[in-house]
Design an enzyme around this catalytic site. Structure first.
Site, PDB file in Angstrom:
ATOM      1  N   PRO A   2     -52.559   3.349  12.222  1.00  0.00           N
ATOM      2  CA  PRO A   2     -53.742   3.616  13.014  1.00  0.00           C
ATOM      3  C   PRO A   2     -54.203   2.374  13.754  1.00  0.00           C
ATOM      4  O   PRO A   2     -54.137   1.273  13.232  1.00  0.00           O
ATOM      5  CB  PRO A   2     -54.783   4.032  11.991  1.00  0.00           C
ATOM      6  CG  PRO A   2     -54.096   4.077  10.697  1.00  0.00           C
ATOM      7  CD  PRO A   2     -52.847   3.346  10.806  1.00  0.00           C
ATOM      8  N   GLU A   3     -54.662   2.600  14.955  1.00  0.00           N
ATOM      9  CA  GLU A   3     -55.182   1.519  15.774  1.00  0.00           C
ATOM     10  C   GLU A   3     -56.682   1.771  15.957  1.00  0.00           C
ATOM     11  O   GLU A   3     -57.235   2.648  15.292  1.00  0.00           O
ATOM     12  CB  GLU A   3     -54.433   1.492  17.113  1.00  0.00           C
ATOM     13  CG  GLU A   3     -52.923   1.446  16.920  1.00  0.00           C
ATOM     14  CD  GLU A   3     -52.128   1.519  18.209  1.00  0.00           C
ATOM     15  OE1 GLU A   3     -52.628   1.051  19.239  1.00  0.00           O
ATOM     16  OE2 GLU A   3     -51.005   2.052  18.182  1.00  0.00           O
ATOM     17  N   LYS A  54     -59.077  -3.148  13.459  1.00  0.00           N
ATOM     18  CA  LYS A  54     -58.468  -1.986  12.809  1.00  0.00           C
ATOM     19  C   LYS A  54     -58.908  -1.864  11.359  1.00  0.00           C
ATOM     20  O   LYS A  54     -58.327  -1.094  10.599  1.00  0.00           O
ATOM     21  CB  LYS A  54     -56.942  -2.099  12.877  1.00  0.00           C
ATOM     22  CG  LYS A  54     -56.405  -2.200  14.298  1.00  0.00           C
ATOM     23  CD  LYS A  54     -54.916  -2.466  14.307  1.00  0.00           C
ATOM     24  CE  LYS A  54     -54.445  -2.832  15.706  1.00  0.00           C
ATOM     25  NZ  LYS A  54     -53.044  -3.247  15.725  1.00  0.00           N
ATOM     26  N   HIS A 107     -48.917  10.197  -2.806  1.00  0.00           N
ATOM     27  CA  HIS A 107     -49.253   8.991  -2.058  1.00  0.00           C
ATOM     28  C   HIS A 107     -50.697   8.551  -2.245  1.00  0.00           C
ATOM     29  O   HIS A 107     -51.149   7.620  -1.598  1.00  0.00           O
ATOM     30  CB  HIS A 107     -48.971   9.204  -0.575  1.00  0.00           C
ATOM     31  CG  HIS A 107     -47.524   9.435  -0.278  1.00  0.00           C
ATOM     32  ND1 HIS A 107     -47.070  10.429   0.548  1.00  0.00           N
ATOM     33  CD2 HIS A 107     -46.422   8.799  -0.745  1.00  0.00           C
ATOM     34  CE1 HIS A 107     -45.744  10.404   0.578  1.00  0.00           C
ATOM     35  NE2 HIS A 107     -45.332   9.427  -0.198  1.00  0.00           N
ATOM     36  N   ARG A 126     -46.781   3.866   2.311  1.00  0.00           N
ATOM     37  CA  ARG A 126     -45.997   2.632   2.264  1.00  0.00           C
ATOM     38  C   ARG A 126     -46.614   1.492   1.443  1.00  0.00           C
ATOM     39  O   ARG A 126     -45.989   0.438   1.289  1.00  0.00           O
ATOM     40  CB  ARG A 126     -45.706   2.170   3.697  1.00  0.00           C
ATOM     41  CG  ARG A 126     -44.846   3.193   4.431  1.00  0.00           C
ATOM     42  CD  ARG A 126     -44.611   2.826   5.869  1.00  0.00           C
ATOM     43  NE  ARG A 126     -43.717   1.699   6.011  1.00  0.00           N
ATOM     44  CZ  ARG A 126     -43.312   1.220   7.184  1.00  0.00           C
ATOM     45  NH1 ARG A 126     -43.744   1.776   8.293  1.00  0.00           N
ATOM     46  NH2 ARG A 126     -42.503   0.208   7.235  1.00  0.00           N
ATOM     47  N   ARG A 279     -40.886  -4.422  17.729  1.00  0.00           N
ATOM     48  CA  ARG A 279     -41.579  -3.134  17.802  1.00  0.00           C
ATOM     49  C   ARG A 279     -41.010  -2.292  18.940  1.00  0.00           C
ATOM     50  O   ARG A 279     -40.657  -2.818  19.992  1.00  0.00           O
ATOM     51  CB  ARG A 279     -43.089  -3.336  18.047  1.00  0.00           C
ATOM     52  CG  ARG A 279     -43.734  -4.370  17.142  1.00  0.00           C
ATOM     53  CD  ARG A 279     -43.649  -4.002  15.684  1.00  0.00           C
ATOM     54  NE  ARG A 279     -44.342  -2.762  15.402  1.00  0.00           N
ATOM     55  CZ  ARG A 279     -45.649  -2.678  15.180  1.00  0.00           C
ATOM     56  NH1 ARG A 279     -46.387  -3.745  15.190  1.00  0.00           N
ATOM     57  NH2 ARG A 279     -46.205  -1.519  14.923  1.00  0.00           N
TER      58      ARG A 279
END
Length: 289
Positions: A2-3, A54, A107, A126, A279
């Site tokens: 997410p940004e 962020k 998760h 992650r 990226r």
DNA sequence: TGCCCCCTGCAG
DNA sequence: CTGCAGGGGGCA
């Protein structure tokens, strides 16, 4: 993942639903996901919610802070005690069952319980994300916070230009460097550069003041659009808002994940994918010079 | 400034 | 199996 627009979306929801609520328990399901004195948040009320780039910050009274960073795969999902069952929600383009009602998932890394009966889940596939419990002073002293640059709308086009003319690295990496500018990540950097018709790998120092001004406008434009559409949820559906729903900015991607598709300017160009700073980088070779 | 790393999971 | 994923820290 997410940004700024995704985090802003969650922030607005937290302000609406969480402020005033008292935390009665915090379960830490993964040791890396929650740092600090877990017990210290019990009995505290959420008094405010802020966003820094962020990162999210929940104020727990005057001194205590709960900082949350989603990194690539974090989510905060609030399950209200009086919620209605939701059916056929679209997740990643596919209708699903009521997955929110089935939390915690594999998760889920932390669970907040509130006096009201509401539950809030911190999911993070992650395990790059984190929740830090700290004092307001400790938060202000975090190197990450101290070095955080201004958000795009807090500087003038001229200031962006001044910042760019000193860097030799690719303009896309400058946009994404949180110490220079905060909030812009890979999706919005790609799309802003398309808006400004600038090749992502152009050394920042090579751009002129006119391009800087256009880029400044473009960054703000795509960020605002991202917020308007509640953020972007790609096919993997990792980003979810507080209700467990995806955003819609992905329906308005200019370049991101559109490799080998036609440029939206219909200039005959085809979006190309390359790598920059490790990226994925998307651009139209025809109109971005 | 450029790489590698932190992790899990999915597509190719 | 390899490579890749919306982020950022640490190291040369």
């Amino acid at each position: 993942m997410p940004e700024l627009p995704e985090i802003e979306t969650v922030k607005l929801q937290l302000q609406k639903y969480l402020v005033g609520q008292e935390i009665t328990k915090l379960d830490q399901l993964h040791p890396k996901s929650v740092q600090g004195e877990v017990k210290s948040v019990v009995g505290k009320k959420v008094t405010g919610v802020e966003r820094k780039g962020k990162m999210l910050v929940l104020d727990l009274g005057k001194e205590l802070r709960l900082a949350v960073h989603f990194k690539m795969s974090g989510q905060l999902i609030l399950v209200r005690h009086n919620r209605q069952k939701v059916e056929n929600r679209v997740v990643g383009g596919h209708p699903t069952e009521d997955w929110v009602g089935k939390l915690p998932s594999k998760h889920t890394r932390a669970i907040f319980q509130f006096r009201s009966g509401d539950l809030m889940y911190f999911n993070d596939q992650r395990i790059f994300g984190w929740i830090k419990i700290l004092t307001s002073k400790q938060l202000a002293d975090l190197p990450f916070i101290k070095k955080l640059g201004p958000e795009p709308w807090d500087i003038t086009p001229k200031q962006l230009y001044e910042l760019m003319r000193k860097r030799k690295k690719a303009i896309k990496l400058v946009l994404m460097d949180q110490e220079l500018l905060s909030g812009v990540g890979n999706i919005y950097a790609n799309d802003a550069l398309w808006e400004a018709k600038i090749d992502p790998k152009t050394p920042a120092v090579k751009l002129d003041e006119v391009q800087a001004k256009l880029l400044h406008q473009s960054v703000i434009k795509v960020l605002r659009e991202g917020i308007k559409y509640g953020g972007a949820t790609a096919a993997d559906a990792k980003y979810m808002n507080l209700d467990g729903l995806g955003g819609h900015y992905q329906d308005h991607f200019r370049t991101y994940s559109r490799d080998s598709q036609k440029c939206l300017r219909r200039d005959g160009g085809v979006i190309k994918k390359t790598t920059l700073g490790g990226r994925g980088t998307y651009f139209c070779p025809k109109c971005q010079k």
